[in-house]
Design a protein around this motif. Structure first.
Motif, short mmCIF file in Angstrom:
data_model
loop_
_atom_site.label_atom_id
_atom_site.label_comp_id
_atom_site.label_asym_id
_atom_site.label_seq_id
_atom_site.Cartn_x
_atom_site.Cartn_y
_atom_site.Cartn_z
N THR A 11 1.82 2.52 1.15
CA THR A 11 2.21 1.22 1.61
C THR A 11 1.49 0.72 2.75
N GLN A 55 -0.85 -6.97 -4.01
CA GLN A 55 -0.64 -6.14 -5.08
C GLN A 55 0.35 -7.07 -6.13
N GLN A 88 6.44 -4.52 8.64
CA GLN A 88 5.56 -3.52 8.81
C GLN A 88 6.09 -2.61 9.62
N ARG A 97 -0.24 -5.21 0.92
CA ARG A 97 0.87 -5.20 0.01
C ARG A 97 1.21 -6.62 -0.56
#
Length: 322
Positions: free
Chosen positions: A287, A214, A42, A211
């Motif tokens: 993001t 998804q 990240q 993330r």
């Protein structure tokens, strides 16, 4: 000949006495931006998505080059930042709580007071996640099984002293459960261990979790924030689930101590504008980067407040041996 030499000496002396800005407009060569963690995590995502906007708002053909210096829980990268020349050509991301906890738990190669906080960018709340096919459908399922089976339920973290690790310890203290802590050196390894079934759960951050949601079969059991996240409104807070745990990671930019005021002003202005640029905000939303933009004074206050809290925690419950 002597007159010519005398004039040259006087000219060189005059140039040396000029302010830095008068000698060469900052920046006149690339700026290195250190990330103390591996590529793809990240912090790396934030750094690489923010860099073009810092370049845009610095102007003068600025270039910002992201350099990963992972290792020792972030210590290698933080030390490289602290040791760099304070000329504005080395900046870097600092991450809580490791920027605070590393010097508490061991003799570190850096200290917080050797850094100049610039602008905080992110505040990423902690979460615990499991695979969708996990028998633990809720946080209570996970906790109750760990209470009935001490040290049999494994939870991965991103290293000793990380926000993930401290969150696991807080959950243990409040629930009386005993988890098997499995530390990794990167958030990606932490996540993959859970995804591959090598660990039962992963203590990570909401951005990393979303993330994953998804594309991967994962479930978020709870978020360690004071309120539900707009990015995941269906995920309950730990407080809703009966645990007073608020934990996460702030990620912001800093420079070595001793940065000249005129350079600091220019950097802070460019970074602040970059963080508020609609282009960056769009990337951050895509993001799952939870923005929490703080100017230098606010950022510094938060860093030192956290430092005081972790020092107190260390005296009550040292985390290194847990």
């Amino acid at each position: 000949m002597r007159d010519r030499l005398r004039r040259m000496v006087l000219l060189i002396g005059a140039l040396a006495s000029l302010p830095l800005a008068a000698r060469a407009e900052y920046p006149d060569h690339p700026i290195t931006m250190i990330v103390a963690y591996g590529a793809g995590g990240q912090t790396d995502i934030t750094a690489r998505s923010l860099a073009p906007f810092i370049e845009k708002h610095l102007g003068n053909g600025a270039r910002v080059i992201t350099v990963n210096k992972p290792g020792a829980g972030g210590e290698i990268g933080f030390a490289a930042l602290a040791d760099a020349k304070p000329d504005g050509y080395t900046i870097g991301f600092i991450n809580t709580p490791t920027i605070q906890t590393i010097p508490i738990e061991r003799r570190a190669r850096f200290t917080l007071d050797r850094l100049t906080p610039l602008v905080n960018i992110i505040e990423d709340p902690g979460v615990i996640i499991v695979r969708n096919d996990s028998p633990y459908k809720t946080l209570s399922d996970l906790v109750n099984h760990a209470k009935a089976n001490p040290l049999k339920v494994s939870i991965a973290s991103t290293g000793v002293g990380s926000d993930d690790h401290l969150a696991i310890l807080a959950l243990q203290r409040q629930s009386k459960a005993q988890f098997l802590h499995i530390p990794f050196t990167t958030s990606i390894d932490n996540y993959r261990s859970m995804l591959n079934g090598n660990t039962a759960a992963s203590a990570t951050n909401i951005a990393e979790a979303l993330r994953g949601v998804q594309s991967d079969p994962v479930r978020v059991l709870g978020i360690m924030a004071t309120a539900r996240s707009p990015m995941a409104p269906s995920v309950p807070t730990f407080q809703e689930l009966g645990y007073n745990i608020v934990m996460g990671s702030m990620r912001g930019l800093a420079a070595p101590q001793g940065l000249p005021d005129e350079i600091k002003t220019k950097l802070v202005d460019a970074i602040f504008k970059a963080a508020n640029d609609p282009g960056f905000r769009k990337v951050a939303e895509e993001t799952f980067q939870p923005l929490h933009i703080l100017e230098p004074n606010e950022f510094t206050v938060e860093l030192h407040r956290g430092d005081d809290e972790f020092r107190q925690l260390w005296t009550e419950a040292p985390w290194l041996a847990r």
